[in-house]
Scaffold this motif. Structure first.
Motif, PDB file in Angstrom:
ATOM      1  N   TRP A 126       0.975  -1.413   0.145  1.00  0.00           N
ATOM      2  CA  TRP A 126       0.010   0.039   0.155  1.00  0.00           C
ATOM      3  C   TRP A 126       0.754   1.356   0.136  1.00  0.00           C
ATOM      4  CZ3 TRP A 126      -4.495   0.023  -1.860  1.00  0.00           C
ATOM      5  CH2 TRP A 126      -5.364  -1.094  -1.621  1.00  0.00           C
TER       6      TRP A 126
ATOM      7  N   GLU B 226       3.689   1.387  -1.551  1.00  0.00           N
ATOM      8  CA  GLU B 226       4.177   1.497  -2.816  1.00  0.00           C
ATOM      9  C   GLU B 226       2.951   2.368  -3.572  1.00  0.00           C
ATOM     10  OE1 GLU B 226       5.282  -2.061  -4.723  1.00  0.00           O
ATOM     11  OE2 GLU B 226       7.098  -2.362  -3.026  1.00  0.00           O
ATOM     12  N   PHE B 227       1.783   1.643  -3.560  1.00  0.00           N
ATOM     13  CA  PHE B 227       0.630   2.134  -4.322  1.00  0.00           C
ATOM     14  C   PHE B 227       0.462   3.512  -4.038  1.00  0.00           C
ATOM     15  CE2 PHE B 227      -4.107   3.179  -4.531  1.00  0.00           C
ATOM     16  CZ  PHE B 227      -4.360   2.575  -5.789  1.00  0.00           C
ATOM     17  N   ALA B 228       0.507   4.261  -2.787  1.00  0.00           N
ATOM     18  CA  ALA B 228       0.338   5.395  -2.369  1.00  0.00           C
ATOM     19  C   ALA B 228       1.338   6.443  -2.874  1.00  0.00           C
ATOM     20  CB  ALA B 228       0.471   5.705  -0.881  1.00  0.00           C
TER      21      ALA B 228
ATOM     22  N   LYS C 224       2.976   5.548  -5.953  1.00  0.00           N
ATOM     23  CA  LYS C 224       2.779   5.632  -7.341  1.00  0.00           C
ATOM     24  C   LYS C 224       1.629   6.535  -7.883  1.00  0.00           C
ATOM     25  CE  LYS C 224       4.796   1.302  -8.293  1.00  0.00           C
ATOM     26  NZ  LYS C 224       4.896  -0.227  -8.598  1.00  0.00           N
ATOM     27  N   CYS C 225       0.812   6.780  -6.809  1.00  0.00           N
ATOM     28  CA  CYS C 225      -0.662   7.278  -7.092  1.00  0.00           C
ATOM     29  C   CYS C 225      -0.529   8.865  -6.841  1.00  0.00           C
ATOM     30  CB  CYS C 225      -1.837   6.581  -6.530  1.00  0.00           C
ATOM     31  SG  CYS C 225      -1.946   5.087  -7.216  1.00  0.00           S
ATOM     32  N   ASN C 226       0.719   9.141  -6.042  1.00  0.00           N
ATOM     33  CA  ASN C 226       0.979  10.454  -5.611  1.00  0.00           C
ATOM     34  C   ASN C 226       0.070  10.982  -4.538  1.00  0.00           C
ATOM     35  OD1 ASN C 226       2.964  11.100  -7.399  1.00  0.00           O
ATOM     36  ND2 ASN C 226       1.356  11.479  -9.266  1.00  0.00           N
ATOM     37  N   TYR C 227      -0.207   9.966  -3.726  1.00  0.00           N
ATOM     38  CA  TYR C 227      -1.100  10.319  -2.283  1.00  0.00           C
ATOM     39  C   TYR C 227       0.182  10.469  -1.470  1.00  0.00           C
ATOM     40  CZ  TYR C 227      -5.078   7.947  -4.356  1.00  0.00           C
ATOM     41  OH  TYR C 227      -5.975   7.736  -5.230  1.00  0.00           O
TER      42      TYR C 227
END
Length: 67
Positions: free
Chosen positions: A23, A25-27, A29-32
């Motif tokens: 999560w 990594e996901f955050a 990559k999604c610029n969160y």
């Protein structure tokens, strides 16, 4: 006291920590989350995972009455 139950719980913790890394990594990559903050958190979770793995591999150190 119960080695199998202890190791089972640690395995659950290990899986949750690994999922948290996904999560993170996901955050990023999604610029969160910015990359530097993500990298710091990811590294902390690497250390946590290392601790869990060490405890799983040597539960006798942590079990009451097994020392």
């Amino acid at each position: 006291r119960y080695e199998a139950a202890f190791v089972s719980k640690l395995s659950d913790c290990e899986a949750e920590a690994a999922e948290t890394q996904t999560w993170i990594e996901f955050a990023v990559k999604c610029n969160y989350m910015n990359r530097d903050a993500g990298a710091r958190l990811y590294k902390i979770y690497d250390e946590v995972l290392g601790t869990f793995v060490g405890m799983i591999n040597h539960p006798e150190t942590w079990i009451i009455g097994k020392r």
